[in-house]
Design an enzyme around this catalytic site. Structure first.
Site, PDB file in Angstrom:
ATOM      1  N   ILE A 218       5.563   5.232 -19.265  1.00 26.35           N
ATOM      2  CA  ILE A 218       4.442   5.935 -18.642  1.00 26.35           C
ATOM      3  C   ILE A 218       4.387   7.333 -19.262  1.00 26.35           C
ATOM      4  CG2 ILE A 218       3.466   6.756 -16.470  1.00 26.35           C
ATOM      5  CD1 ILE A 218       3.683   3.608 -16.894  1.00 26.35           C
ATOM      6  N   LEU A 219       3.275   7.632 -19.912  1.00 27.69           N
ATOM      7  CA  LEU A 219       3.160   8.890 -20.650  1.00 27.69           C
ATOM      8  C   LEU A 219       2.879  10.071 -19.735  1.00 27.69           C
ATOM      9  CD1 LEU A 219       0.999   7.459 -23.538  1.00 27.69           C
ATOM     10  CD2 LEU A 219       3.288   8.434 -23.824  1.00 27.69           C
TER      11      LEU A 219
ATOM     12  N   ILE B 192     -12.584   7.588 -22.072  1.00 28.76           N
ATOM     13  CA  ILE B 192     -13.596   7.052 -21.146  1.00 28.76           C
ATOM     14  C   ILE B 192     -13.296   7.462 -19.705  1.00 28.76           C
ATOM     15  CG2 ILE B 192     -14.134   5.186 -22.738  1.00 28.76           C
ATOM     16  CD1 ILE B 192     -12.576   3.252 -20.989  1.00 28.76           C
TER      17      ILE B 192
ATOM     18  N   GLU C 100      -6.160  -1.549 -17.291  1.00 28.13           N
ATOM     19  CA  GLU C 100      -6.678  -2.748 -16.637  1.00 28.13           C
ATOM     20  C   GLU C 100      -5.718  -3.429 -15.662  1.00 28.13           C
ATOM     21  OE1 GLU C 100      -7.997  -3.783 -20.662  1.00 28.13           O
ATOM     22  OE2 GLU C 100      -9.863  -4.426 -19.750  1.00 28.13           O
TER      23      GLU C 100
HETATM   24 MO1  MOS Z   1     -12.298  -2.322 -20.810  1.00 26.06          MO
HETATM   25  S1  MOS Z   1     -13.222  -3.927 -19.888  1.00 26.06           S
HETATM   26  O1  MOS Z   1     -11.776  -3.053 -22.274  1.00 26.06           O
HETATM   27  O2  MOS Z   1     -13.402  -1.109 -21.145  1.00 26.06           O
END
Ligand code: MOS
Length: 779
Positions: free
Chosen positions: A667-668, A505, A743
């Site tokens: 940390i990758l 994403i 997050e």
């Molecule tokens: Mo995140 S709010 O789990 O895309």
């Protein structure tokens, strides 16, 4: 279908987070693989941990990467969505005759002439749908449940024709009174089932405390506003199957949802989303444009593309407006006696969405008495949804603002208060952490920021005409994992294809998958190709919850271990094999060969092994194994330090420096990880100073449904952001020690900024965003 909503997770056993109380055997039990007995040996680390540039970077910046609205097919039809100007009521009549007379218009799709849709609520429950309620069903019937709900789709040979014809629709509504104001409806708030366990008697302990702080904080509705518009290109294939290019964080989630909602055979629907221009949670659930495009394709037996307008995206999910009430009771030395946290958040009239806002304080800080309560108010709005660190971004903003206010009441340095109340155990569950390097975050963050030079008194630091303020806050999030399968195909020439139905994403998933595979297979990074974002690939949940890196990377290591095992079995059959008596866990893949870990000289090239076995490739597929570690808390942490400069006359706030020190296990990729946290900090600054969805509650309509009037930070708002990762080895959580990063970076940022604004001005703003009218000397 396993329910993997976060609430389910919090109560379940597979990936129990910070605040799980009841832990019944969850649905995930069946999906999780066996306990990690015989874990694969750790891969070599040539690429893991390095600042590898994105392997998809060139495709993205050169335009080669295709997004959902960029796919085409012969005879492509364009759909324009017509949305409701009313907020609640019914569609009484749709007159499409004028629209249908426009040359190039094929059809006007409404609830009256759409292809069949499932009646049953269950058919509409995607894997992250709230457990309670009936999901919204696009074009299902004449009911209007929220403003800008789609009521028709005009299908035409080009976009402009569809949009023009849409303006000719004559739609009559029967409107009912609507309620969209949380403040006005607070009296109707109801308590949701919550996993947070109270302890002691918080009220009595608060009343008896010599130092107390009690206040109410507010976070307005915020929308995700990803750069890419929500879009779907649904291609009707000759045999009645659908190939769907969709903007989503979970292709298999959309595939199962579409098949059940549209009453199709699952195998007849294939969903792809190889690239995504920002999700932040808005793409966790299937969005209505995917249903509309698929309905159009089925109706016309043609490929159909539907792209939402920016305004229409305000009818998708959002971070719910939330009222937060904190009460903290302490001894004069800062020891906490009592912590109470109540939250009241928005959901829709038809679904019950809630996240953990209130449990974080009781987890983090040492206190013998605590009480939590989460309430919802149901309004005539779309269902609220996950948005980056749902629950924590909001709840911890309030918690960390309240901790700052308590420090003021105690006349104590706010960092010292955090250290005074520090806990090495999860206070809610009274269990240890798999790892917790928060103390190092405080130390290194404070050092990098220069915290020791802070003068305690508000309004005591300045820079010319500007007041200077320094504030800090703690951040906390969950380190989750989900069952995820990976297939590796390793060819005789050392090329590896790694595939999984996960998404990237924008977080860098392609890249970290390639890094881990290259190390696990002992091949150069350039020899690894990654396939994802296709529902036909091995099983994956939605990419969210910061769980994907840990889930998919450990699956890669586990699968690579099987590849190695098969190569060893093949190598043993080579006459005079130097690995004839080698154990499976004594060999590694390195430099394109299978070698004894203790003696790299005893090795056989992969090409020779395969040639001898008359094989061209080895293909393995496996799901990640992870221990549920029910007797441990699994969390990431951070310490955020912010500097603001406030124009004393005008009240303009600038966030001139942020240091975010993060503890998130291994940390990758330093480069993509730093980008993740930096982006999160920008969001946190937006949350503190800019973001607010504004409603006209008389009409239930959003007034700033565009990114001109919905303010987000721009380059001119962003100054120095320093990201620090502290060492946090974690041998328990998974073989690679990964905790996830998507997050944690936003949590605490808004509080650090708000606390800095107080320190600069002496003015405590408790309702976000902190706009200049609230800070102006005349306010
Ligand atoms: Mo995140 S709010 O789990 O895309």
């Amino acid at each position: 279908m396993p329910n993997i909503s976060r609430r389910g997770l919090l109560q379940g056993t597979a990936a129990v987070g910070a605040v799980g109380a009841a832990r019944p055997a969850g649905a995930l039990d069946t999906a999780a693989t066996s306990a990690p007995a015989g874990l694969p040996s750790k891969p070599m680390q040539k690429y893991i941990g390095t600042s590898t540039s994105r392997i998809d970077g060139v495709a993205k910046v050169s335009g080669a990467a295709k997004y959902a609205a960029e796919y085409s097919a012969p005879g492509l039809v364009f759909g324009f969505v017509v949305d409701s100007p009313i907020t609640k009521g019914r569609v009484t009549r749709i007159d499409s005759s004028a629209a249908l007379q426009v040359p190039g218009v094929y059809e006007v799709l409404t609830h009256e002439n759409r292809p069949p849709l499932a009646d049953d609520d269950k058919a509409w429950k995607d894997e992250v749908a709230p457990e309670k309620g009936s999901p919204y069903r696009p074009l299902f019937d004449d009911k209007v449940l929220f403003n800008r709900q789609p009521v028709a789709v005009v299908l035409a040979e080009d976009w402009d024709t569809a949009r023009y014809a849409a303006s000719l629709l004559n739609i009559a509504y029967d409107a009912e009174p609507n309620v969209t104001d949380l403040m006005a409806q607070e009296k109707d708030a109801y308590v949701v089932e919550k996993p947070e366990k109270p302890r002691g008697d918080a009220k009595a302990a608060y009343d008896a405390s010599p130092v107390r702080h009690e206040a109410e904080y507010f976070i307005p509705t915020e929308h995700h506003n990803p750069m890419e518009l929500y879009a779907t290109t649904a291609v009707w294939e000759k045999d009645g199957k659908l190939t769907v290019y969709d903007k989503t964080q979970g292709v298999q989630n959309v595939q199962k949802y579409l098949a059940s909602a549209l009453k199709l055979k699952p195998d007849d629907v294939r969903v792809m989303s190889p690239y995504m221009g920002g999700g932040f949670g808005s793409g966790l659930r299937p969005q209505f444009q995917v249903v509309l495009a698929a309905l159009g394709a089925l109706k016309l037996k043609k490929p159909v593309r539907v792209v939402l307008t920016r305004a229409q995206m305000y009818a998708l999910g959002y971070r719910p407006a939330t009222i937060e009430r904190l009460a903290l009771g302490a001894e004069p030395d800062g020891a906490l006696n009592s912590l109470t946290h109540e939250a009241i958040a928005v959901t829709s009239e038809f679904e019950e969405f809630s996240r953990n806002d209130t449990g974080w304080g009781g987890l983090l800080y040492r206190t013998p008495n605590s009480k939590f309560e989460h309430k919802l108010v149901a309004l005539d709005v779309p269902t609220s949804s996950d948005m980056r660190a749902p629950g924590a971004a909001t709840g911890v903003y309030a918690l960390e603002s309240a901790m700052d206010e308590l420090a003021v009441a105690l006349d104590m340095d706010p960092l010292e208060l955090r250290l005074k109340t520090y806990s090495d155990r999860d206070q809610n569950e009274d269990v240890p952490y798999t790892s917790k390097a928060l103390r190092d975050c405080y130390t290194r963050g404070a050092q990098a920021f220069g915290w020791s030079k802070r003068s305690a008194k508000p309004r005591s630091m300045r820079d010319g005409k500007e007041l200077v303020g320094w504030g800090m806050a703690t951040g906390v999030w969950e380190a989750l994992q989900m069952p995820t399968a990976v297939r590796i195909a390793l060819s005789a020439d050392g090329d590896a294809e790694v595939s999984c139905a996960t998404s990237d994403i924008g977080t860098g998933t392609y890249t970290i998958m390639a890094q881990v595979a290259a190390d696990a297979l002992g091949v150069p990074l350039e020899h690894v190709s990654v396939r994802l974002g296709d529902s036909t690939l091995p099983q994956s949940p939605v990419e969210g919850g910061s769980w994907m890196a840990a889930s998919v990377c450990n699956a890669i290591v586990a699968t690579a271990s099987d590849v190695r095992g098969e190569l060893l079995a093949m190598a043993k059959k080579i006459p005079g094999s130097p690995l004839a008596d080698a154990d499976a866990d004594a060999v590694i893949l390195t430099g394109g060969a299978l070698a004894l870990a203790s003696d790299a000289g005893r090795s056989v090239p992969i090409a020779d092994i395969m040639r001898n076995a008359k094989a061209t490739r080895v293909v393995k597929e496996k799901t990640n194994a992870f221990d549920k570690l029910e007797d441990y808390a699994k969390n990431t942490h951070s310490a955020v330090f912010a500097e603001v400069k406030v124009d004393e006359q005008l009240g303009i706030v600038r966030v001139t420096r942020v240091v975010n020190a993060v503890a998130a296990g291994r940390i990758l990729n330093l480069k993509t990880a730093t980008s993740q946290i930096m982006g999160s900090v920008v969001w946190g600054i937006g949350m503190a100073l800019h973001e607010e969805t504004l409603y006209d509650h008389r009409f239930g309509r959003i007034m700033n449904a565009n990114i001109a009037e919905y303010h987000v930070p721009v380059n001119a708002d962003i100054y120095d952001i320093d990201v620090i990762f502290v060492d946090e080895p974690d041998a328990l959580i998974n073989p690679l020690g990964i905790k996830g990063l998507g997050e944690i970076g936003i949590v605490g940022v808004a509080a650090a900024v708000a606390n800095a604004v107080y320190h600069a001005t002496g003015r405590r703003v408790r309702d976000l965003p902190i706009t200049l009218d609230k800070v102006h000397p005349a306010a």
